[in-house]
Design a protein around this motif. Structure first.
Motif, short mmCIF file in Angstrom:
data_model
loop_
_atom_site.label_atom_id
_atom_site.label_comp_id
_atom_site.label_asym_id
_atom_site.label_seq_id
_atom_site.Cartn_x
_atom_site.Cartn_y
_atom_site.Cartn_z
N LYS A 1 -11.42 0.76 4.98
CA LYS A 1 -11.75 -0.23 3.96
C LYS A 1 -11.83 0.41 2.58
O LYS A 1 -11.35 -0.15 1.60
CB LYS A 1 -13.08 -0.93 4.29
CG LYS A 1 -12.96 -1.97 5.38
CD LYS A 1 -14.29 -2.63 5.64
CE LYS A 1 -14.17 -3.67 6.75
NZ LYS A 1 -15.47 -4.33 7.02
N ARG B 1 -8.35 1.21 1.49
CA ARG B 1 -7.66 -0.02 1.10
C ARG B 1 -8.07 -0.44 -0.31
O ARG B 1 -7.23 -0.86 -1.11
CB ARG B 1 -7.98 -1.14 2.08
CG ARG B 1 -7.29 -2.43 1.73
CD ARG B 1 -7.61 -3.52 2.71
NE ARG B 1 -6.89 -4.73 2.34
CZ ARG B 1 -7.20 -5.91 2.77
NH1 ARG B 1 -8.21 -6.06 3.61
NH2 ARG B 1 -6.52 -6.95 2.40
N ALA B 2 -9.34 -0.31 -0.63
CA ALA B 2 -9.81 -0.66 -1.97
C ALA B 2 -9.18 0.24 -3.02
O ALA B 2 -8.74 -0.23 -4.08
CB ALA B 2 -11.34 -0.57 -2.03
N THR C 1 -5.49 -0.70 -3.34
CA THR C 1 -5.34 -1.99 -4.03
C THR C 1 -5.49 -1.80 -5.53
O THR C 1 -4.73 -2.37 -6.31
CB THR C 1 -6.40 -2.99 -3.52
OG1 THR C 1 -6.24 -3.14 -2.10
CG2 THR C 1 -6.25 -4.33 -4.18
N GLU C 2 -6.45 -0.97 -5.94
CA GLU C 2 -6.64 -0.68 -7.36
C GLU C 2 -5.42 0.03 -7.93
O GLU C 2 -4.95 -0.31 -9.01
CB GLU C 2 -7.90 0.16 -7.56
CG GLU C 2 -8.25 0.40 -9.00
CD GLU C 2 -8.59 -0.87 -9.75
OE1 GLU C 2 -8.27 -0.93 -10.94
OE2 GLU C 2 -9.16 -1.80 -9.14
N ARG C 3 -4.90 1.00 -7.19
CA ARG C 3 -3.70 1.71 -7.64
C ARG C 3 -2.50 0.78 -7.74
O ARG C 3 -1.68 0.90 -8.66
CB ARG C 3 -3.39 2.83 -6.64
CG ARG C 3 -3.32 4.18 -7.31
CD ARG C 3 -2.76 5.21 -6.38
NE ARG C 3 -3.85 6.04 -5.89
CZ ARG C 3 -3.77 6.86 -4.87
NH1 ARG C 3 -2.66 6.96 -4.20
NH2 ARG C 3 -4.79 7.58 -4.51
N PHE C 4 -2.40 -0.15 -6.80
CA PHE C 4 -1.30 -1.12 -6.81
C PHE C 4 -1.38 -2.01 -8.04
O PHE C 4 -0.37 -2.28 -8.69
CB PHE C 4 -1.34 -1.98 -5.54
CG PHE C 4 -0.33 -3.08 -5.51
CD1 PHE C 4 1.01 -2.81 -5.32
CD2 PHE C 4 -0.72 -4.40 -5.69
CE1 PHE C 4 1.94 -3.83 -5.30
CE2 PHE C 4 0.20 -5.42 -5.67
CZ PHE C 4 1.54 -5.13 -5.47
N LYS C 5 -2.60 -2.43 -8.39
CA LYS C 5 -2.76 -3.26 -9.59
C LYS C 5 -2.37 -2.50 -10.84
O LYS C 5 -1.71 -3.05 -11.73
CB LYS C 5 -4.21 -3.74 -9.70
CG LYS C 5 -4.59 -4.79 -8.69
CD LYS C 5 -6.05 -5.18 -8.83
CE LYS C 5 -6.46 -6.17 -7.75
NZ LYS C 5 -7.89 -6.51 -7.85
N LYS D 1 1.42 -2.19 -10.90
CA LYS D 1 2.03 -3.49 -11.22
C LYS D 1 1.90 -3.79 -12.71
O LYS D 1 2.85 -4.28 -13.34
CB LYS D 1 1.35 -4.59 -10.40
CG LYS D 1 2.10 -5.89 -10.38
CD LYS D 1 1.48 -6.85 -9.38
CE LYS D 1 2.29 -8.11 -9.31
NZ LYS D 1 1.73 -9.06 -8.35
#
Length: 97
Positions: A44, A47-48, A51-55, A58
């Protein structure tokens, strides 16, 4: 004497055997559950972070739609250069106390 009295009751003995089996010998024992819970918490957290890196990625990708921003990104982050151009990278290190 007292221990023998406890072992004479077949229900208590059966419950004790079942409890030992359920806690230690079964495929889904207590240790396995704790290990899986720790692994789930780690996943988890990972994943957090992802997700932050993905944002961030992007957002950077959306900024690179025009060519000027793309060139600036390439020159600053990836150290690309034009022909007949030299790049000097200055790395600052902190002093240790």
């Amino acid at each position: 004497m007292k221990q023998l009295k406890f072992l004479k009751n077949k229900y208590k003995v059966t419950f004790l055997i079942f409890l030992i089996y359920a806690l230690f010998l079964d495929d889904v024992d207590v240790f396995n559950i704790v290990r899986q819970q720790i692994k789930l918490n780690q996943l988890k957290e990972e994943r957090a972070i992802l997700t932050e890196r993905f944002k961030e990625t992007k957002a950077t990708l959306q900024q690179l739609d025009n060519t000027q921003a793309l060139e600036r990104f390439a020159r600053e982050k990836k150290l690309f250069k034009r022909d007949n151009e030299d790049i000097f990278v200055i790395v600052r290190t902190e002093k240790q106390k």
